[in-house]
Design an enzyme around this catalytic site. Structure first.
Site, short mmCIF file in Angstrom:
data_model
loop_
_atom_site.label_atom_id
_atom_site.label_comp_id
_atom_site.label_asym_id
_atom_site.label_seq_id
_atom_site.Cartn_x
_atom_site.Cartn_y
_atom_site.Cartn_z
N TYR A 135 0.85 -1.21 0.00
CA TYR A 135 0.00 0.00 0.00
C TYR A 135 0.88 1.26 0.00
CZ TYR A 135 -3.33 3.49 1.84
OH TYR A 135 -4.09 4.61 2.03
N LYS A 139 1.43 4.02 -3.06
CA LYS A 139 1.17 5.46 -2.86
C LYS A 139 2.40 6.27 -3.28
CE LYS A 139 -3.03 5.74 -1.09
NZ LYS A 139 -4.10 6.38 -1.86
N ILE A 177 -10.13 5.07 15.96
CA ILE A 177 -11.20 5.87 16.58
C ILE A 177 -12.57 5.28 16.26
CG2 ILE A 177 -12.35 8.14 16.54
CD1 ILE A 177 -9.64 9.43 16.74
N1 LIG Z 1 -8.74 7.48 5.95
C1 LIG Z 1 -7.45 7.75 6.18
O1 LIG Z 1 -7.02 7.92 7.34
C2 LIG Z 1 -6.49 7.87 5.02
C3 LIG Z 1 -5.13 8.09 5.32
C4 LIG Z 1 -4.24 8.22 4.26
C5 LIG Z 1 -4.69 8.16 2.94
N2 LIG Z 1 -6.00 7.93 2.67
C6 LIG Z 1 -6.42 7.87 1.27
O2 LIG Z 1 -7.53 8.73 1.07
C7 LIG Z 1 -8.37 8.20 0.03
C8 LIG Z 1 -9.81 8.09 0.53
O3 LIG Z 1 -9.82 7.20 1.67
P1 LIG Z 1 -11.13 6.95 2.56
O4 LIG Z 1 -10.66 6.73 3.94
O5 LIG Z 1 -12.15 7.98 2.26
O6 LIG Z 1 -11.59 5.53 1.96
P2 LIG Z 1 -13.05 4.98 1.58
O7 LIG Z 1 -12.89 3.52 1.35
O8 LIG Z 1 -14.07 5.45 2.55
O9 LIG Z 1 -13.31 5.70 0.19
C9 LIG Z 1 -12.80 5.25 -1.02
C10 LIG Z 1 -13.90 5.38 -2.06
O10 LIG Z 1 -13.35 4.99 -3.32
C11 LIG Z 1 -14.28 4.16 -3.98
N3 LIG Z 1 -13.50 3.26 -4.85
C12 LIG Z 1 -12.59 2.35 -4.47
N4 LIG Z 1 -12.08 1.74 -5.56
C13 LIG Z 1 -12.70 2.29 -6.63
C14 LIG Z 1 -12.61 2.09 -8.03
N5 LIG Z 1 -11.76 1.17 -8.54
N6 LIG Z 1 -13.37 2.84 -8.85
C15 LIG Z 1 -14.22 3.77 -8.35
N7 LIG Z 1 -14.36 4.00 -7.04
C16 LIG Z 1 -13.61 3.27 -6.19
C17 LIG Z 1 -14.99 3.39 -2.87
O11 LIG Z 1 -16.27 2.93 -3.32
C18 LIG Z 1 -15.09 4.45 -1.78
O12 LIG Z 1 -16.31 5.18 -1.87
C19 LIG Z 1 -7.75 6.87 -0.39
O13 LIG Z 1 -6.95 7.08 -1.53
C20 LIG Z 1 -6.88 6.49 0.80
O14 LIG Z 1 -5.80 5.68 0.42
C21 LIG Z 1 -6.92 7.78 3.69
#
Ligand SMILES: NC(=O)c1ccc[n+]([C@@H]2O[C@H](COP(=O)([O-])OP(=O)(O)OC[C@H]3O[C@@H](n4cnc5c(N)ncnc54)[C@H](O)[C@@H]3O)[C@@H](O)[C@H]2O)c1
Length: 296
Positions: A135, A139, A177
């Protein structure tokens, strides 16, 4: 302006769509899950380049916020090829559509996972980058595609998010959390891996969404850490929860998880200077809000 958000139905995505709509932007959401805020929505898999390009041809977005990804470090460890296809392949499919249809700026959601455990906190953007999981590696790869290659066609805003928390986050993804709120309100018990001294940088999703909106409105390229800059241990988190709930809950200690980083929090000088952004929602306010929602 017209902003296309990939992953706009997810946890960070829905908050970002809401912030963009509130600031008067025309928002198009591409996600596998339905839209949350009634914005224009396409049920398209971002790894399907042809279907994605058809959306770009129809909508002609000026800017793109790319959040769609699989978000599980353990899933990436179990299946690195899936991770590569979703998170590198999906990103390249989005960037190719951007290049082909004249998008002038892309925001990409990177992660603290790119640092691995080589960086000493507080972690600045110049800390060593040694990702340890597929992962984190994917990234970092996507960051490099933007910085080294796609910058010829569009500017980039890269955020390495810390531990984002807030409403609509799933407890199943392992977010501490979300798991604690569910544990406290539904089961009267929470599980802690190790002795609880491990430190993280928690930032509320509405603060992240505001930073995303500010960043997509700007022009220059940058890569920034996005967090609160405040070190919070798991034991601190439990203390804040105890101060907020009237009922008692049990804390069950589990063995530490192999590979977990002990201490990770950010130096956030960069984002404060470049975006004039600072988090507005304190941890106790954010936790109180989550407890109230869970009780409804
Ligand atoms: N939540 C965190 O703490 C965190 C930390 C670092 C990075 N991120 C990054 O932020 C971004 C959003 O994360 P999140 O926590 O909102 O995750 P999440 O899983 O809630 O949201 C991801 C969304 O992307 C959609 N998705 C996934 N694969 C897809 C595809 N192939 N085509 C179309 N849609 C697709 C899913 O349906 C979902 O709605 C991600 O790139 C994640 O890696 C999140």
């Amino acid at each position: 302006m017209k902003v296309l958000v990939t992953g706009g139905s997810g946890f960070i995505g829905a908050a970002t769509v809401s912030a963009l709509l509130a600031r008067g932007h025309d928002v198009v959401n591409v996600d596998l899950q339905p839209a949350v805020h009634g914005e224009k929505y396409y049920a398209v898999d971002v790894t399907d380049s042809d279907a994605l390009q058809a959306v770009f041809q129809e909508e002609r977005p000026q800017r793109v916020v790319h959040l769609a990804a699989h978000i599980s470090v353990p899933a990436s460890v179990a299946n690195p090829q899936m991770d590569m296809e979703q998170n590198i392949g999906g990103s390249l499919s989005v960037f190719e559509a951007c290049r082909k249809f004249g998008v002038d700026r892309v925001l990409f959601a990177s992660s603290a996972a790119v640092y691995g455990d080589a960086a000493t906190p507080p972690i600045g953007e110049d800390a060593p980058v040694v990702p340890m999981s597929p992962y984190g590696i994917s990234k970092r790869s996507v960051e490099q595609y933007l910085i080294g290659f796609y910058k010829q066609w569009f500017s980039y805003a890269i955020f390495r998010y810390g531990n984002v928390y807030g409403p609509r986050q799933s407890a199943e993804g392992g977010a501490v959390i979300a798991k604690f709120i569910e544990g406290v309100t539904r089961h009267g018990r929470i599980e802690v891996y190790g002795d609880g001294t491990q430190v993280r940088d928690f930032v509320h999703v509405e603060d992240v969404a505001r930073a995303n909106a500010l960043a997509i409105e700007q022009d220059g390229s940058f890569l920034l850490n996005l967090g609160s800059g405040i070190p919070v241990s798991v034991n601190d988190l439990i203390d804040v929860l105890r101060s907020l709930v009237s009922t008692s809950f049990e804390v069950v200690q589990k063995p530490p998880r192999p590979g977990d980083i002990h201490s990770s929090y950010y130096d956030v000088t960069g984002v404060k200077n470049i975006l004039q952004w600072a988090p507005k929602i304190s941890l106790s306010t954010g936790l109180e809000q989550l407890l109230r929602r869970a009780a409804q």
